[in-house]
Design a protein around this motif. Sequence first.
Motif, PDB file in Angstrom:
ATOM      1  N   LEU A  84      37.609  41.229  34.150  1.00 13.35           N
ATOM      2  CA  LEU A  84      38.427  40.097  34.533  1.00 13.35           C
ATOM      3  C   LEU A  84      37.827  38.975  34.621  1.00 13.35           C
ATOM      4  CD1 LEU A  84      40.903  42.248  36.972  1.00 13.35           C
ATOM      5  CD2 LEU A  84      41.255  41.619  34.585  1.00 13.35           C
ATOM      6  N   SER A  85      36.611  38.825  35.418  1.00 10.66           N
ATOM      7  CA  SER A  85      35.957  37.526  35.655  1.00 10.66           C
ATOM      8  C   SER A  85      35.548  37.023  34.448  1.00 10.66           C
ATOM      9  CB  SER A  85      34.757  37.735  36.487  1.00 10.66           C
ATOM     10  OG  SER A  85      35.241  38.161  37.950  1.00 10.66           O
ATOM     11  N   SER A  86      34.853  37.650  33.441  1.00 14.05           N
ATOM     12  CA  SER A  86      34.319  37.096  32.281  1.00 14.05           C
ATOM     13  C   SER A  86      35.726  36.417  31.499  1.00 14.05           C
ATOM     14  CB  SER A  86      33.429  38.401  31.392  1.00 14.05           C
ATOM     15  OG  SER A  86      34.521  39.323  31.176  1.00 14.05           O
ATOM     16  N   GLN A  87      36.637  37.020  31.306  1.00 12.57           N
ATOM     17  CA  GLN A  87      37.727  36.627  30.919  1.00 12.57           C
ATOM     18  C   GLN A  87      38.281  35.322  31.295  1.00 12.57           C
ATOM     19  OE1 GLN A  87      40.827  39.346  28.861  1.00 12.57           O
ATOM     20  NE2 GLN A  87      39.675  40.973  30.409  1.00 12.57           N
ATOM     21  N   THR A 130      40.069  35.884  45.875  1.00 11.61           N
ATOM     22  CA  THR A 130      41.632  35.676  45.885  1.00 11.61           C
ATOM     23  C   THR A 130      41.737  34.587  46.403  1.00 11.61           C
ATOM     24  OG1 THR A 130      41.307  36.215  48.334  1.00 11.61           O
ATOM     25  CG2 THR A 130      41.594  38.155  47.002  1.00 11.61           C
ATOM     26  N   GLN A 131      41.010  33.313  46.546  1.00 13.93           N
ATOM     27  CA  GLN A 131      41.353  32.080  46.856  1.00 13.93           C
ATOM     28  C   GLN A 131      41.429  31.321  45.494  1.00 13.93           C
ATOM     29  OE1 GLN A 131      42.909  31.401  50.100  1.00 13.93           O
ATOM     30  NE2 GLN A 131      42.197  33.599  49.810  1.00 13.93           N
ATOM     31  N   VAL A 132      40.969  31.984  44.534  1.00 10.13           N
ATOM     32  CA  VAL A 132      40.784  31.190  43.361  1.00 10.13           C
ATOM     33  C   VAL A 132      42.016  30.667  42.600  1.00 10.13           C
ATOM     34  CG1 VAL A 132      39.877  31.362  40.867  1.00 10.13           C
ATOM     35  CG2 VAL A 132      38.542  32.095  42.620  1.00 10.13           C
ATOM     36  N   GLY A 133      42.000  29.673  42.083  1.00 11.55           N
ATOM     37  CA  GLY A 133      43.543  29.383  41.507  1.00 11.55           C
ATOM     38  C   GLY A 133      43.322  28.938  39.961  1.00 11.55           C
ATOM     39  N   PRO A 134      44.192  28.829  39.262  1.00 11.68           N
ATOM     40  CA  PRO A 134      44.149  28.401  37.705  1.00 11.68           C
ATOM     41  C   PRO A 134      43.508  27.116  37.426  1.00 11.68           C
ATOM     42  CG  PRO A 134      46.419  28.319  38.514  1.00 11.68           C
ATOM     43  CD  PRO A 134      45.731  28.859  39.727  1.00 11.68           C
ATOM     44  N   ALA A 135      43.780  26.260  38.154  1.00 11.84           N
ATOM     45  CA  ALA A 135      43.401  24.903  37.875  1.00 11.84           C
ATOM     46  C   ALA A 135      42.049  24.607  38.421  1.00 11.84           C
ATOM     47  CB  ALA A 135      44.457  23.969  38.207  1.00 11.84           C
ATOM     48  N   GLN A 136      41.601  25.349  39.757  1.00 16.20           N
ATOM     49  CA  GLN A 136      40.406  25.029  40.401  1.00 16.20           C
ATOM     50  C   GLN A 136      39.885  26.287  41.064  1.00 16.20           C
ATOM     51  OE1 GLN A 136      43.557  24.327  41.629  1.00 16.20           O
ATOM     52  NE2 GLN A 136      43.330  26.114  43.114  1.00 16.20           N
ATOM     53  N   GLY A 137      38.518  26.404  41.586  1.00 12.51           N
ATOM     54  CA  GLY A 137      38.159  27.557  42.017  1.00 12.51           C
ATOM     55  C   GLY A 137      36.920  28.283  41.446  1.00 12.51           C
ATOM     56  N   LEU A 138      36.454  27.353  40.351  1.00 16.96           N
ATOM     57  CA  LEU A 138      35.275  27.946  39.695  1.00 16.96           C
ATOM     58  C   LEU A 138      34.082  28.115  40.468  1.00 16.96           C
ATOM     59  CD1 LEU A 138      33.654  28.838  37.107  1.00 16.96           C
ATOM     60  CD2 LEU A 138      33.439  26.071  36.584  1.00 16.96           C
ATOM     61  N   GLY A 139      33.751  26.823  41.514  1.00 16.74           N
ATOM     62  CA  GLY A 139      32.760  27.183  42.450  1.00 16.74           C
ATOM     63  C   GLY A 139      32.933  28.478  43.436  1.00 16.74           C
ATOM     64  N   LEU A 140      34.155  28.702  43.741  1.00 19.05           N
ATOM     65  CA  LEU A 140      34.370  29.950  44.623  1.00 19.05           C
ATOM     66  C   LEU A 140      34.183  31.093  43.887  1.00 19.05           C
ATOM     67  CD1 LEU A 140      38.033  28.898  46.468  1.00 19.05           C
ATOM     68  CD2 LEU A 140      35.528  29.368  47.695  1.00 19.05           C
ATOM     69  N   ALA A 186      51.552  28.969  32.331  1.00 15.37           N
ATOM     70  CA  ALA A 186      52.209  30.169  32.895  1.00 15.37           C
ATOM     71  C   ALA A 186      51.241  31.334  32.647  1.00 15.37           C
ATOM     72  CB  ALA A 186      53.654  30.371  32.454  1.00 15.37           C
ATOM     73  N   ALA A 187      50.738  31.578  31.466  1.00 13.89           N
ATOM     74  CA  ALA A 187      49.746  32.761  31.190  1.00 13.89           C
ATOM     75  C   ALA A 187      48.528  32.854  32.176  1.00 13.89           C
ATOM     76  CB  ALA A 187      49.536  32.758  29.955  1.00 13.89           C
ATOM     77  N   GLN A 188      48.076  31.571  32.339  1.00 13.32           N
ATOM     78  CA  GLN A 188      46.776  31.412  33.150  1.00 13.32           C
ATOM     79  C   GLN A 188      47.077  31.613  34.588  1.00 13.32           C
ATOM     80  OE1 GLN A 188      45.317  27.442  32.261  1.00 13.32           O
ATOM     81  NE2 GLN A 188      44.006  28.102  30.584  1.00 13.32           N
ATOM     82  N   GLU A 189      48.225  31.215  35.164  1.00 10.59           N
ATOM     83  CA  GLU A 189      48.694  31.335  36.611  1.00 10.59           C
ATOM     84  C   GLU A 189      48.714  32.962  36.658  1.00 10.59           C
ATOM     85  OE1 GLU A 189      52.158  29.105  36.996  1.00 10.59           O
ATOM     86  OE2 GLU A 189      50.976  27.028  37.483  1.00 10.59           O
ATOM     87  N   ALA A 190      49.369  33.536  35.795  1.00 11.94           N
ATOM     88  CA  ALA A 190      49.531  35.022  35.816  1.00 11.94           C
ATOM     89  C   ALA A 190      48.172  35.871  35.822  1.00 11.94           C
ATOM     90  CB  ALA A 190      50.602  35.486  34.754  1.00 11.94           C
ATOM     91  N   PHE A 191      47.649  35.301  34.998  1.00 14.07           N
ATOM     92  CA  PHE A 191      46.302  36.082  34.948  1.00 14.07           C
ATOM     93  C   PHE A 191      45.338  35.969  36.180  1.00 14.07           C
ATOM     94  CE2 PHE A 191      41.618  36.585  33.768  1.00 14.07           C
ATOM     95  CZ  PHE A 191      41.713  37.840  32.952  1.00 14.07           C
ATOM     96  N   THR A 192      45.373  34.838  36.727  1.00 18.21           N
ATOM     97  CA  THR A 192      44.656  34.362  37.879  1.00 18.21           C
ATOM     98  C   THR A 192      45.215  35.344  39.040  1.00 18.21           C
ATOM     99  OG1 THR A 192      44.211  32.384  37.098  1.00 18.21           O
ATOM    100  CG2 THR A 192      44.025  32.630  39.546  1.00 18.21           C
ATOM    101  N   ALA A 193      46.563  35.427  38.859  1.00 22.04           N
ATOM    102  CA  ALA A 193      47.226  36.344  40.012  1.00 22.04           C
ATOM    103  C   ALA A 193      46.820  37.789  39.828  1.00 22.04           C
ATOM    104  CB  ALA A 193      48.605  36.132  39.857  1.00 22.04           C
ATOM    105  N   SER A 194      46.658  38.134  38.587  1.00 17.38           N
ATOM    106  CA  SER A 194      46.144  39.453  38.475  1.00 17.38           C
ATOM    107  C   SER A 194      44.716  39.781  39.025  1.00 17.38           C
ATOM    108  CB  SER A 194      46.209  40.059  36.843  1.00 17.38           C
ATOM    109  OG  SER A 194      45.087  39.074  36.109  1.00 17.38           O
ATOM    110  N   ALA A 203      40.942  41.734  43.081  1.00 21.56           N
ATOM    111  CA  ALA A 203      39.937  41.634  43.989  1.00 21.56           C
ATOM    112  C   ALA A 203      40.184  41.988  45.394  1.00 21.56           C
ATOM    113  CB  ALA A 203      39.375  40.217  43.960  1.00 21.56           C
ATOM    114  N   GLY A 204      41.498  41.812  45.640  1.00 23.79           N
ATOM    115  CA  GLY A 204      42.006  42.188  47.062  1.00 23.79           C
ATOM    116  C   GLY A 204      41.692  43.670  47.253  1.00 23.79           C
ATOM    117  N   VAL A 205      42.518  44.300  46.100  1.00 24.67           N
ATOM    118  CA  VAL A 205      42.225  45.756  46.131  1.00 24.67           C
ATOM    119  C   VAL A 205      40.726  46.471  46.463  1.00 24.67           C
ATOM    120  CG1 VAL A 205      42.410  47.983  44.944  1.00 24.67           C
ATOM    121  CG2 VAL A 205      44.301  46.495  44.871  1.00 24.67           C
ATOM    122  N   GLY A 206      40.100  45.714  45.616  1.00 24.82           N
ATOM    123  CA  GLY A 206      38.297  45.910  45.494  1.00 24.82           C
ATOM    124  C   GLY A 206      37.970  45.617  46.924  1.00 24.82           C
ATOM    125  N   ALA A 207      38.275  44.485  47.549  1.00 23.75           N
ATOM    126  CA  ALA A 207      37.890  44.371  48.949  1.00 23.75           C
ATOM    127  C   ALA A 207      38.069  45.528  49.894  1.00 23.75           C
ATOM    128  CB  ALA A 207      38.403  42.873  49.343  1.00 23.75           C
TER     129      ALA A 207
END
Length: 507
Positions: A295-298, A357-367, A473-481, A486-490
């Motif tokens: 998912l990260s690579s996408q 889990t803190q990454v957002g669609p418009a920001q969060g690349l550094g995180l 909308a699609a980027q926000e949905a994908f970021t949510a996924s 990530a939360g399940v993995g943690a």
Amino acid sequence: MTTTSQPQTLSTARPTRRQWVALGVLALTALLLSLDVSVLYLALPELSADLGASTTQQLWMLDIYSFVLAGFLVTMGAVGDRIGRKRLLLIGAVAFGVASAAAAYASSPGQLIFWRAMLGIAGATLMPSTMGLIRTIFTDEKAMMTAIGVWYSCFMGGMAVGPLVGGVLLQHFWWGSAFLLGVPFMVLLVVVGRRVLPESDRHAGAPVDVVSSVLSLAAILPVIYGFKEIARGGDTTTALLTMSVGCALALVFVRRQRRIANPLVDLTLFRSRSFSTALAVMLVGGVVMAGVSFLSSQWLQLVAGLDPLGAGLTMLPANIALLVGASSSARIAHRLGTARTMATGLVVCAAGLALYTQVGPAQGLGLLVFGMCLTSFGIMLPSTLTMGVMMQSAPPERAASVASMSETSGEFGIAVGIAGLGSLATFVYRDQLAPFAAAHGGSATTAALDSLAGAVRTATTLPAEAARGLVTAAQEAFTASLTVVAGVGAALFVACAVIALRVLRSR
């Protein structure tokens, strides 16, 4: 009844120069195996165009290697225990070199698929043999942990530098050079390995049970195939039916192992809580890391907007963290102990995924990059140590079988991670995008529900304002996924940390 050959004896006090040279030969093999896989991904477009391969044939070119490798690992591990791991390694090296040369000059998709399958069989002889020989060469626990760390560093290093090596080869040569890369390495392995590698103890009077070998192959391949089909969005009914057949054959395999005198897999190993815990940690680690990495690579390309080269460079710090974790795990274990080191690594992984889990669609690349570095470093602490725990929980003469079980677990983990967590991500993505699709309707939004890549393609056919709304909308949905996975993995990593600390604390 078994008989044991007299192996070449190496010092168990302080590792000698000869032992380190032998380790270098084995580590070089691991480097090549991982390098060969990552190089092929870059060569696929060129060789597909040259050979006229269809989409289905391209998928088989990629997957047949891992399918056959996973299916033969258990069998080849048992063969190595019986005929000697050095002998099997040298035979496999010759076969790998021949198959590599033949694949380089394949003139049709069918020929390439066949030789890729042969490479999978040869690779199945190399992987458990190298790890089994490490157990033979380094009988001291601390030295063996260090040696396993070096082996993993080279294996991960091959994955990291593979795209760079592939880019250089494909810029100056044709696609076959990606396969020919392995030939000189295998020649070096045979020449040097014959002189410096010791032979392992072997069960000369215990032939490999052919029926069990066929059953293991027939059980593993359908399950992995089913998981991959689900991950690709194929026919779910067929995939589940195929997996059910594999599971039924697996039960038949287990029953046979309990009855026969010389089983292919020694089920008594699972009576050791240390062995079972280490194998489970490796499996869970493969599941989570495969799903999150997929998912990260996408996200880097479809949400952050990076091109493939930019995404690769962005992931480079995480690859460096992999190498640092692999090379430092033994030293950390010497200070903290095996259980605490494994638990610490798993907690670091969980912390890295918490940043996801803190990454957002418009920001969060550094995180995301920092989280990738934490998870990459953290996962290598238990990954290198679990093999050592499993090796020490089993008799030396079973070392290659243990290594093959570990590698098979890793293949299952990758398949389950991409399919299982990928399916979870798809569910979340569609659920998040459904309100937008319901509000706007039309075939365009229906197609966008399939995937983020589908949404981006669909947006090119819409007016500018509608396209922006759909992509956002699609980027926000994908970021949510991504954040849900990530939360399940943690949570899974925290649970594994607690279990590892409790079960392995006596170590």
